[in-house]
Every structure is written in C-alpha cells, then in structure tokens.
Scaffold this motif. Structure first.
Motif, PDB file in Angstrom:
ATOM      1  N   TRP A 278       0.862  -1.193   0.000  1.00  0.00           N
ATOM      2  CA  TRP A 278       0.000   0.000   0.000  1.00  0.00           C
ATOM      3  C   TRP A 278       0.891   1.234   0.000  1.00  0.00           C
ATOM      4  N   LEU A 279       0.720   2.053  -1.038  1.00  0.00           N
ATOM      5  CA  LEU A 279       1.487   3.305  -1.117  1.00  0.00           C
ATOM      6  C   LEU A 279       0.559   4.430  -0.686  1.00  0.00           C
ATOM      7  N   THR A 280       0.800   4.947   0.511  1.00  0.00           N
ATOM      8  CA  THR A 280      -0.045   6.022   1.040  1.00  0.00           C
ATOM      9  C   THR A 280       0.717   7.355   0.968  1.00  0.00           C
ATOM     10  N   GLY A 281      -0.016   8.428   0.759  1.00  0.00           N
ATOM     11  CA  GLY A 281       0.617   9.748   0.684  1.00  0.00           C
ATOM     12  C   GLY A 281      -0.334  10.751   0.055  1.00  0.00           C
ATOM     13  N   LEU A 282       0.099  11.987   0.012  1.00  0.00           N
ATOM     14  CA  LEU A 282      -0.742  13.077  -0.495  1.00  0.00           C
ATOM     15  C   LEU A 282      -0.955  12.965  -2.010  1.00  0.00           C
TER      16      LEU A 282
ATOM     17  N   ALA B  44      -5.445   6.979   1.328  1.00  0.00           N
ATOM     18  CA  ALA B  44      -5.742   6.387   2.646  1.00  0.00           C
ATOM     19  C   ALA B  44      -5.284   7.303   3.785  1.00  0.00           C
ATOM     20  N   PRO B  45      -5.976   8.433   3.990  1.00  0.00           N
ATOM     21  CA  PRO B  45      -5.461   9.468   4.899  1.00  0.00           C
ATOM     22  C   PRO B  45      -5.561   9.145   6.388  1.00  0.00           C
ATOM     23  N   TYR B  46      -6.389   8.189   6.750  1.00  0.00           N
ATOM     24  CA  TYR B  46      -6.608   7.957   8.184  1.00  0.00           C
ATOM     25  C   TYR B  46      -5.897   6.702   8.690  1.00  0.00           C
ATOM     26  N   ALA B  47      -5.159   6.876   9.784  1.00  0.00           N
ATOM     27  CA  ALA B  47      -4.367   5.781  10.355  1.00  0.00           C
ATOM     28  C   ALA B  47      -5.250   4.588  10.722  1.00  0.00           C
ATOM     29  N   MET B  48      -6.429   4.883  11.245  1.00  0.00           N
ATOM     30  CA  MET B  48      -7.303   3.795  11.708  1.00  0.00           C
ATOM     31  C   MET B  48      -7.709   2.871  10.549  1.00  0.00           C
ATOM     32  N   SER B  49      -8.010   3.464   9.410  1.00  0.00           N
ATOM     33  CA  SER B  49      -8.403   2.633   8.249  1.00  0.00           C
ATOM     34  C   SER B  49      -7.223   1.802   7.777  1.00  0.00           C
TER      35      SER B  49
ATOM     36  N   ALA C 276      -0.073  11.067   8.811  1.00  0.00           N
ATOM     37  CA  ALA C 276       1.119  10.376   8.295  1.00  0.00           C
ATOM     38  C   ALA C 276       1.384   9.118   9.123  1.00  0.00           C
ATOM     39  N   PRO C 277       1.750   8.013   8.466  1.00  0.00           N
ATOM     40  CA  PRO C 277       2.075   6.797   9.215  1.00  0.00           C
ATOM     41  C   PRO C 277       3.235   7.036  10.168  1.00  0.00           C
ATOM     42  N   VAL C 278       3.120   6.500  11.376  1.00  0.00           N
ATOM     43  CA  VAL C 278       4.164   6.676  12.386  1.00  0.00           C
ATOM     44  C   VAL C 278       5.295   5.665  12.150  1.00  0.00           C
ATOM     45  N   ALA C 279       4.931   4.458  11.796  1.00  0.00           N
ATOM     46  CA  ALA C 279       5.953   3.410  11.621  1.00  0.00           C
ATOM     47  C   ALA C 279       5.688   2.592  10.358  1.00  0.00           C
ATOM     48  N   PRO C 280       5.804   3.241   9.189  1.00  0.00           N
ATOM     49  CA  PRO C 280       5.596   2.478   7.942  1.00  0.00           C
ATOM     50  C   PRO C 280       6.759   1.515   7.721  1.00  0.00           C
TER      51      PRO C 280
END
Ligand code: ADP
Length: 187
Positions: free
Chosen positions: A17-21, A94-99, A155-159
C-alpha cells in the motif's frame, strides 16, 4: 525426479500500500514497480484509486466515514488477490491511520503479507507538481476536502518504508520499494 529447468518461479503474493498526499508519486512508483515485478515473473495488479472508486465505491464521497469505507473495500479486494499469489500495488491516499490499521489487521488475520510505504513528499512539492490540478482547483475554491490542503492526512508513524521523492528519481524510488519486497521474500 528433477524439476524442469524452465519451470516458472511461483511467488508469494502480498499487498503493497502506497499512502501519501495527492501528487506525492504513489501511482508513478506503483507503475514502475509493476513493470519491474512483471519482468521478474510476478503476477501483479495495480488497484488505481480513481478506477477502483468508480468500480466499487461510486456512491461514496470524501467524508471521513466514506474514505474509511473505500479504503476497507480496497483492502478486502487486495487481500483476496494477494492470498492467491498476486502482488497487489495500491497507490491510494488512505489518509486515516485507523483505516490503514484495519487493512493491516485484515491481512494479518488472513496470513497475507502487507507492506506499508509512506510516499512522504512534502505538500509544497505536491502542490507544485499538481498532476491533476487538484491543488489549483482547491486554491481557486472550485473543490474542497482535498487531502493535505483542507482535509487531514495522518502520516504513518511506523511504515515499512518512507520515501522522500523530492530527493530521488522515480527509478531510485522504485528500487527502494523493490528492496523492501526482496527483504520480505516477496521478490
Ligand atoms: P499520486 O499518485 O501520488 O497522486 P503521481 O504518481 O500521479 O502522484 O504523480 C507524481 C509526479 O511526481 C509525477 O509527475 C512523477 O513523475 C513526479 N516525480 C518526481 N520524482 C519522483 C519520484 N522520485 N518518485 C515518484 N514520482 C516522482
């Protein structure tokens, strides 16, 4: 009995999963990585954010709840494909950590490898690139709820990997992700 020499390698599947703006470089890296993995004999599926929204989440908007539902749906499909040996590349904000955690947990429950890559391009650079003119349209008041501009991005804390694309070529970014997959036995 000996194995035939030209027997194709059977790779284990997984989700990357590549997450980011928006305009961070998620799609560009996914496309480059897909090419590289396919050349190595992998079965690869890129789940493009816009395409999959149209196909699976057309009724959803961009509220926190709808974004969460969209991410979970994508995670579900990705998990199914990955469980059958496909390397699934997901260039989705995927902006939300919980998801994102829900998707990670779902993969863990299925016993399917999951790699989170934070494409951590600063918002000023993303707004400058503005591949789809979204930042310009937000600034002009034509749209609202743009992640990084007037909507949150956690932003992910520990990607598993964080990439700073502003200091790197596309090829270098692709290589960085590929190296993590190699470490994890996925390439
Ligand atoms: P996203 O999918 O995150 O919205 P895109 O991949 O569509 O973003 O666009 C990112 C833009 O940034 C592309 O024009 C790409 O060529 C450029 N870019 C510059 N350097 C890099 C890099 N190191 N990695 C990925 N993209 C980069």
């Amino acid at each position: 009995m000996t194995e035939p020499k030209d027997k194709p390698a059977v790779w284990q599947g997984g989700t990357v999963w590549l997450t980011g703006l928006p305009s961070a470089g998620k799609t560009t890296i996914a496309v480059g990585l897909a090419e590289r993995l396919r050349a190595g004999g992998h079965r690869v599926q890129v789940l493009d954010g816009d395409e999959i929204r149209a196909a699976l989440s057309a009724e959803l908007g961009f509220s926190k709840e709808d974004r969460d539902t969209n991410v979970r749906r994508i995670g579900y499909v990705s998990g199914l494909l990955a469980a059958h040996g496909v390397t699934v590349l997901v260039p989705v904000i995927a902006p939300y950590a919980m998801s994102r955690e829900a998707v990670r947990d779902q993969h863990a429950a299925q016993g399917v490898p999951y790699v989170e890559v934070h494409v951590a391009t600063p918002v000023e650079i993303c707004a400058d690139r503005d591949v789809k003119s979204l930042y310009a349209r937000q600034a002009a008041g034509e749209i609202s709820g743009l992640t990084g501009a007037d909507d949150p991005y956690e932003a992910p804390v520990a990607p598993d990997l964080r990439i700073h694309t502003q200091d790197r070529t596309v090829e270098e970014s692709v290589r960085q992700v590929h190296a993590v997959l190699t470490e994890r036995g996925l390439s």
